[in-house]
Motif scaffolding. Structure first.
Motif, PDB file in Angstrom:
ATOM      1  N   TRP A 168      35.100  -2.026 -31.063  1.00 19.45           N
ATOM      2  CA  TRP A 168      35.802  -1.926 -32.396  1.00 19.45           C
ATOM      3  C   TRP A 168      37.165  -0.981 -32.169  1.00 19.45           C
TER       4      TRP A 168
ATOM      5  N   GLU B 272      39.899  -7.948 -31.345  1.00 22.34           N
ATOM      6  CA  GLU B 272      41.234  -9.060 -31.626  1.00 22.34           C
ATOM      7  C   GLU B 272      40.662 -10.233 -32.785  1.00 22.34           C
ATOM      8  N   ASN B 273      41.552 -10.175 -33.850  1.00 22.85           N
ATOM      9  CA  ASN B 273      41.351 -11.211 -34.704  1.00 22.85           C
ATOM     10  C   ASN B 273      39.820 -10.996 -35.298  1.00 22.85           C
ATOM     11  N   GLY B 274      39.200  -9.909 -35.368  1.00 21.35           N
ATOM     12  CA  GLY B 274      38.007  -9.734 -35.925  1.00 21.35           C
ATOM     13  C   GLY B 274      36.919  -9.943 -34.823  1.00 21.35           C
ATOM     14  N   LYS B 275      37.007 -10.100 -33.771  1.00 15.88           N
ATOM     15  CA  LYS B 275      36.281 -10.161 -32.737  1.00 15.88           C
ATOM     16  C   LYS B 275      36.223  -9.160 -31.632  1.00 15.88           C
TER      17      LYS B 275
END
Lengths: 469, 469, 469
Positions: free
Chosen positions: C118, C123-126
């Motif tokens: 985290w 990146e982009n929620g992943k």
């Protein structure tokens, strides 16, 4: 800790002042010499980015680190875990085996970086070190670990540090003669490491001959668990030997080939070791001493030839023979050497390193002499034996002759050096143990109570009447 | 060393002639066959420089050695240290565990290089070997080490060498059917190594059923230190399993992905093993047998799927389930298998390799069948499953079917092969131990005195009056 | 297993429901969170072929896997074998040392991948993971293994899993502050791993102070074989420390340099450890506790500076000092800390990790502050300290200041975090052992009979009437 010897002499084995003094003196000298001489190789230096541009290297992966670091780590494990645990087979000398090996190797690698650096990596007054220097330092110390095997249990740590200082020095000189002057190929060190290290150690132990050593013979055996600890050492030596013999070979096919040849030789060696261990014992039972040691002879014996086109079946043959020679050595030669030649060889390094080392030198010489352009390719032959520059006119058969000369030089250096260093170690006040205290950790180590009260005397439970009377 | 068996039969367990004969015969055969067939792969051959020019390789680092050698060494450690020490948990069979594993693996890798070579690396009458062949040979021998786990302590070294000869042969045939004919993906060997090896071993041990084995039940337990030695094996298997499952995957992302998936599955497996070990014991205490074995099931079960896009959370789920299945297997299935099906499985390979191997085959089949161009990319899908040449029309779902077929073939080969080889091992004169001498090193090994007198009977020092009365 | 404590309190140490519950809860949470967040890094994803085309990578060997995987495996061995076996020195806590270390590390690496992901790989929620994430997760767990050393033998596995959850969380926060906010260089973790982990653990053990612990003092010692098992841990930590300190350094010269500096520091450290171990004991005998621990201090203390131009002789000096500080710590500080400050530090992590960690932070700060363009080259300086983007105007002396700030932040986080987490662990019903059952495996493990009857009481042979009569 003054100990009355059976011979009436009183030995002072306390290390309280001598060992700290030698350790600190040696280490301060290292710091000063490293400060004056040692710098990073360009590939480990922060200027490398600029170097890369100049050399048109397209990628960071071209750094020698990525070619050799995995092999380095394997070799590193062999020196510290492999040799250290191999020698824990003695029932009450496990601390000394692992601990003193750790001490002498940690000092030895520093001194080796300097000695080998002066001979091979010296530029503009500086020794430039990279991963290959670390491997070579480990190799050099490997020869000291081998010699340590002959005198295991019979010397003080101060003697071991003095031995290391001298043996590393002589190793570097011998290596320089072989590699730089004779232009010999010996990437896995059959000659420089094994032949030199083993005959050096055997000479030292002969000079330090202890006629009354049988008084501690009972401690020279193993116990069940110490044999298992020793197998940790054996297996790591056996497993990583392909890395050992390929670690400093030329990039590419030479490293690849050296690993394969070594793998083959070692595999074959296990089978003949088992065969002869069983065959030569009355009841056909296997002896852990052979399994722990003779199985490794195949790695020793392809130390010169592995990077050459020895071929897989050639390697199998070498391993086949060495398993036999080494096992027979343990059963027949070793008692003879002790009784007739006064060579007290605690770990049997004559069987594991000396004879296989000589065989390895010969295998290397023959393989080199037999090299042809057909087998290697024109470019391959030049590259494999580095027939460039001053050596561009050297032929394989001449190379074979020089390889053979390398064996003789290594032997001579070992015998002469061992004699001198053995003599130095006889100087009194170095704290060597009395005969009856050999092979026992409690002379130099704080040993947990349990061992003294029970494990130590497990096989000999009678309450030592000699002491109480 | 003739031993009167409780059944009145006299067993001759002396290995003096039989073991040397088999070792030497096997090894001479290897030398001849290697001489006729085995040569270096171009990347390990001295002609490689020329090869490089032709292929326009810009750097030595492109040699396959640098892609695979670190993984090879990790696998090598797993086979010899991992399996060897894992089996030292038996209180008085440590020499046999480490030593016989060493012997059979050293022979097995040679025979595997030939067998696998004829099937996969045969060009113009020669087997060309490189580092990938060494890994595959270790893999093949891994299946023999697994089978050895089922019969540990109950066979002679001669039987083990015969078993190895046949099992390696059958392994290579099965592998050829799966990899070459069915075009199955199984880089970590869920099917070829674990399913085949485990069911083969279980069948052999069933054929060799010993109804009176409980006479040596007391020796089948561990002692405190033997459990610690076994943890050396466990940890090295656990740590290096990511290398095992990625060692022969495609260069680049496939190796990278296989290592990550395996790492995840193994981590998850530890937690469910601990949970169920504690949950299913009366007092909630952990059992070392589970920690030593079931923690590894997660590695087995991603042996087919790890190089696919199994994803980290998919791997966690597989590990989660396998820790449970394997631990439950030790507690509930194993006693049942022994009492009802006469499967005497010394190390519990049914729990660690057989069931997780089957799960691994299924996971691989499902993951393959579920593959899409979206997840893999167009080029990635073709590359991951090698949908080229004859297989360019194969779809993921068809691939899944073939993967499933691979499980069945492996099972069938194992059961049929195990039955035949088990029968062969029943031939008299192979020197197997009497029931009451199973699980004891002193049948085939020179054992230091201490063990026989004290350590061996430490937990039971009274001379067993209960049994004789 | 209810145990009456000497204080009259009854402790319920049964893990039957609590441990499975925590393990399963923790693991299910991991699966859910991995499912939502964790995906493969582009270099491990099947789309990588396309990525390669875009980035014009000429070869698969450019995949980060080949730069870092060998180092990752070495680090992996350090965490599981190194820390695990180092702690087996206790005579009857070997299962707990190796087994609980295995458990907490296997859970910790999963939670670390999330927490560190985290902060650093989101990146982009992943969270996109590759081999570097695996190394960082191992690093993070290393700090938990260190803290475990302080409380070894005094906590239940449930407490350890709770500790791991919180410590990993705090580690990730602290690391984020240092690496991302302060832009500190700490590739080998002198501050983030050692200083933080050690002071965290020392604070926890102080909060958990047991005034009557001397009741189990007899079990806090080692026996002969447990000291040898511990040396397996020591040697693997020592050998692979160069990989630890170089594992996440920049590709090329930085990794190369970090390995060399660490190698030098460790070698030097062995000699001063031996010197002071001998010097400060009455009889000049070496103490295995020092050899097992203080020899490693040199690796800790170059954790920040190793990738900088610390130089080989600078590293020797650091190692020289740390061997002394650490050994003196064991002999003089440790008894003082226990008696005066109520810090019961089972493994002496204050000597091996806390003080050397602080020294390492200072060495890093000084080395950074002393950096010049002359020594690093213009490009090299920018690359070594990543003086780009937001930090392009930072000078070496400012960097030195931030490095120093990093030490303070790590210390503060450790003390505050340790206080809170120590408090949490005092919650009743977590199943901690009574004082007289500390340092004994039989509280949480099924222990083979032999140990309870003989090995366990070997050092306390009170019955021995035969000898006194």
């Amino acid at each position: 800790s003054e100990q009355a010897s059976w011979s009436g002499m009183v030995k002072n084995t306390s290390m309280r002042w001598r060992l700290p003094l030698v350790c600190l003196l040696w280490e301060v000298a290292m710091i000063v010499l490293f400060g004056v001489f040692v710098r990073f190789d360009p590939e480990a230096d922060a200027h490398w980015k600029e170097e890369q541009h100049q050399k048109n290297l397209t990628s960071d992966i071209e750094n020698d680190f990525y070619f050799r670091y995995p092999s380095f780590q394997d070799v590193h494990v062999m020196i510290f875990v492999g040799f250290g645990f191999l020698m824990t087979f003695l029932q009450r000398y496990g601390f000394g085996a692992v601990g003193f090996n750790f001490l002498l190797a940690a000092f030895g690698i520093q001194w080796a970086i300097l000695m080998q650096g002066w001979f091979h990596s010296f530029e503009n007054g500086k020794i430039l070190i990279g991963v290959e220097n670390l491997i070579n330092a480990d190799f050099c110390v490997g020869s000291v670990c081998i010699a340590f095997g002959a005198i295991l249990g019979k010397t003080s740590p101060v003697q071991l540090l003095i031995l290391t200082l001298f043996q590393v020095t002589l190793f570097a000189v011998n290596e320089y003669i072989l590699i730089s002057l004779l232009h010999v190929k010996d990437a896995g060190g059959s000659m420089t490491i094994h032949t030199f290290g083993a005959y050096f150690g055997l000479t030292v132990t002969t000079i330090l001959y202890r006629p009354n050593l049988e008084q501690s013979k009972d401690k020279q055996g193993s116990v069940y668990h110490s044999d298992l600890f020793a197998m940790i050492g054996t297996l790591y030596l056996w497993l990583y030997w392909p890395s050992f013999n390929s670690a400093i070979s030329n990039h590419g096919d030479a490293q690849h080939r050296a690993a394969i040849n070594t793998y083959c030789s070692l595999a074959s060696c296990v089978l003949t070791t088992v065969a002869f261990s069983s065959l030569l014992q009355k009841k056909g039972k296997l002896d852990m001493v052979h399994i722990q040691n003779a199985t490794l002879a195949g790695g020793v014996a392809v130390g010169s030839g592995a990077e050459m086109m020895l071929t897989p079946y050639g390697s199998l043959i070498v391993g086949f023979l060495c398993g036999i020679v080494s096992t027979v050595g343990f059963i027949y030669f070793m008692p003879f050497l002790e009784s007739k030649l006064h060579i007290q060889d605690t770990c049997g390094i004559h069987n594991l390193h000396a004879m296989p080392g000589l065989i390895g030198g010969i295998v290397g010489a023959v393989t080199a002499a037999a090299a042809t352009e057909e087998v290697y390719g024109k470019e391959g032959l030049i590259s494999a034996f580095d027939f460039t520059g001053d050596y561009k006119d050297r032929t394989p058969s001449i190379q074979g002759g020089f390889q053979a000369a390398g064996i003789c030089v290594s032997l001579a250096m070992a015998l002469a050096g061992g004699t001198i260093v053995g003599g130095i170690l006889k100087v009194p006040f170095l704290g060597d143990p009395a005969d009856e205290n050999c092979f026992a950790d409690d002379v130099y180590w704080e040993v947990p109570e349990d061992s003294e009260s029970s494990l130590y005397h497990m096989h000999d439970p009678t309450p030592k009447p000699a002491v109480t009377s």
